[in-house]
Write an enzyme that holds these catalytic residues in place. Sequence first.
Site, PDB file in Angstrom:
ATOM      1  N   LYS A  91      -5.355  -2.957  16.366  1.00 50.86           N
ATOM      2  CA  LYS A  91      -5.969  -1.849  15.645  1.00 50.86           C
ATOM      3  C   LYS A  91      -6.969  -1.098  16.532  1.00 50.86           C
ATOM      4  O   LYS A  91      -7.079   0.132  16.453  1.00 50.86           O
ATOM      5  CB  LYS A  91      -6.637  -2.361  14.372  1.00 50.86           C
ATOM      6  CG  LYS A  91      -5.641  -2.886  13.349  1.00 50.86           C
ATOM      7  CD  LYS A  91      -4.602  -1.845  12.975  1.00 50.86           C
ATOM      8  CE  LYS A  91      -3.643  -2.318  11.919  1.00 50.86           C
ATOM      9  NZ  LYS A  91      -2.662  -1.273  11.514  1.00 50.86           N
TER      10      LYS A  91
ATOM     11  N   ASP B   6      13.474   1.843  12.716  1.00 42.47           N
ATOM     12  CA  ASP B   6      12.724   0.885  13.515  1.00 42.47           C
ATOM     13  C   ASP B   6      11.683   1.691  14.279  1.00 42.47           C
ATOM     14  O   ASP B   6      12.012   2.402  15.222  1.00 42.47           O
ATOM     15  CB  ASP B   6      13.656   0.152  14.485  1.00 42.47           C
ATOM     16  CG  ASP B   6      12.931  -0.879  15.343  1.00 42.47           C
ATOM     17  OD1 ASP B   6      11.684  -0.948  15.274  1.00 42.47           O
ATOM     18  OD2 ASP B   6      13.607  -1.598  16.100  1.00 42.47           O
TER      19      ASP B   6
ATOM     20  N   ALA C 229       2.695   1.483   8.352  1.00 43.73           N
ATOM     21  CA  ALA C 229       3.538   0.360   8.742  1.00 43.73           C
ATOM     22  C   ALA C 229       2.867  -0.484   9.817  1.00 43.73           C
ATOM     23  O   ALA C 229       2.328   0.055  10.783  1.00 43.73           O
ATOM     24  CB  ALA C 229       4.879   0.871   9.249  1.00 43.73           C
TER      25      ALA C 229
ATOM     26  N   ASN D 171       4.289  -5.011  18.264  1.00 49.22           N
ATOM     27  CA  ASN D 171       4.820  -4.229  17.141  1.00 49.22           C
ATOM     28  C   ASN D 171       3.840  -3.153  16.696  1.00 49.22           C
ATOM     29  O   ASN D 171       4.201  -1.986  16.523  1.00 49.22           O
ATOM     30  CB  ASN D 171       5.136  -5.156  15.973  1.00 49.22           C
ATOM     31  CG  ASN D 171       5.613  -4.396  14.744  1.00 49.22           C
ATOM     32  OD1 ASN D 171       6.790  -4.089  14.605  1.00 49.22           O
ATOM     33  ND2 ASN D 171       4.693  -4.099  13.830  1.00 49.22           N
TER      34      ASN D 171
ATOM     35  N   VAL E  21       0.838  -1.204   0.000  1.00 49.90           N
ATOM     36  CA  VAL E  21       0.000   0.000   0.000  1.00 49.90           C
ATOM     37  C   VAL E  21       0.866   1.244   0.000  1.00 49.90           C
ATOM     38  O   VAL E  21       0.583   2.226  -0.700  1.00 49.90           O
ATOM     39  CB  VAL E  21      -0.938  -0.004   1.221  1.00 49.90           C
ATOM     40  CG1 VAL E  21      -1.722   1.305   1.304  1.00 49.90           C
ATOM     41  CG2 VAL E  21      -1.899  -1.187   1.161  1.00 49.90           C
TER      42      VAL E  21
ATOM     43  N   TYR F  20      -4.141  -9.078  16.025  1.00 53.88           N
ATOM     44  CA  TYR F  20      -4.105  -8.033  15.003  1.00 53.88           C
ATOM     45  C   TYR F  20      -5.279  -7.074  15.174  1.00 53.88           C
ATOM     46  O   TYR F  20      -5.096  -5.853  15.242  1.00 53.88           O
ATOM     47  CB  TYR F  20      -4.129  -8.651  13.599  1.00 53.88           C
ATOM     48  CG  TYR F  20      -4.176  -7.611  12.505  1.00 53.88           C
ATOM     49  CD1 TYR F  20      -3.079  -6.798  12.257  1.00 53.88           C
ATOM     50  CD2 TYR F  20      -5.313  -7.456  11.712  1.00 53.88           C
ATOM     51  CE1 TYR F  20      -3.117  -5.838  11.256  1.00 53.88           C
ATOM     52  CE2 TYR F  20      -5.353  -6.505  10.711  1.00 53.88           C
ATOM     53  CZ  TYR F  20      -4.256  -5.691  10.483  1.00 53.88           C
ATOM     54  OH  TYR F  20      -4.294  -4.738   9.501  1.00 53.88           O
TER      55      TYR F  20
END
Length: 309
Positions: A153, A54, A77, A93, A17, A149
């Site tokens: 979000k 990073d 990212a 992450n 993307v 995941y």
Amino acid sequence: MSTTQSTVVVTGALGGVGRWVVDRLVAEGRDVVGLDQRLPAAGGPDGASFFEVDLRDQGETAELIAGADPDAVVHLAAIPDPTGHAGSRVFTNNTESAYNVLHAAGSAGADVVWASSESAYGFPFADRVLAPDYVPVDEAHPLRPADPYGASKEAGEAVARATARRHGVSVVSVRPSWVQYPGDYLTERNREAFDIDELAARSTDAPPEGGIGNFWSYIDVRDLASMVTAALAADVDGHEAYLCHAAENYLGVDTERLFDALFEETPPCDTEGDASAFTTAKAERDLGWTPDHAWRKAADADVDGPDFA
């Protein structure tokens, strides 16, 4: 956000993307600062500079964003799904990088557009088929993720709201569907293997073989890039979330019929024909955005995309 921005930082700039977003921003005459885990092999397009970073390192992230002095930051990212990594890595992450990027953007006085996900609702990666409260799903529908995941979000949107409150910048959380690329639509394999009779004959609440996608929704990467630029140009106050979906499902089957086959008790379904199970009416109202690309033409389209990686 205003239309006078000239410098935009894009994280995940070399991702699938990210490259389309960078390409579009450069074409619009923006100065782009791309951040990623690596540098482009050929230097990238004119009008864009790149830095290796990073994003889990707050110091690196803050230094590069402050040094760019951006008008806006586009945060793309992330580890994009809970498969292939330990769940703890996915969650840590994504949430840590979201905090570092959004906090640095707010501290620099930059507005933010970032990629949340429809996975925050909890449907795509559930171990059983979960029914929405109603169809089409909108931004007001409860978020109920059970996977790392989707949870990352939902946490990221909490960071987005905090950033808007703390720094007085605008933050747009884009909730895209399954991203497809012109000429290489992965949805085609699901569509060709789909059998509605097999769907209705399931004896358990486990997802059917091949899954149901995000209730068979998708978004063309070009339309996702256009929503990013629409959000950058819009006058958004505080934090707002927007769904980003194609107008129709990728099966070409009436959506209400699909839900009737999927559930014994069909949720209230107010759709016509094969309209998407997710509505983008809010984005049309606030951002003036509507999707332009549909699978019937885009799946096999011969389109020249960004040529840097």
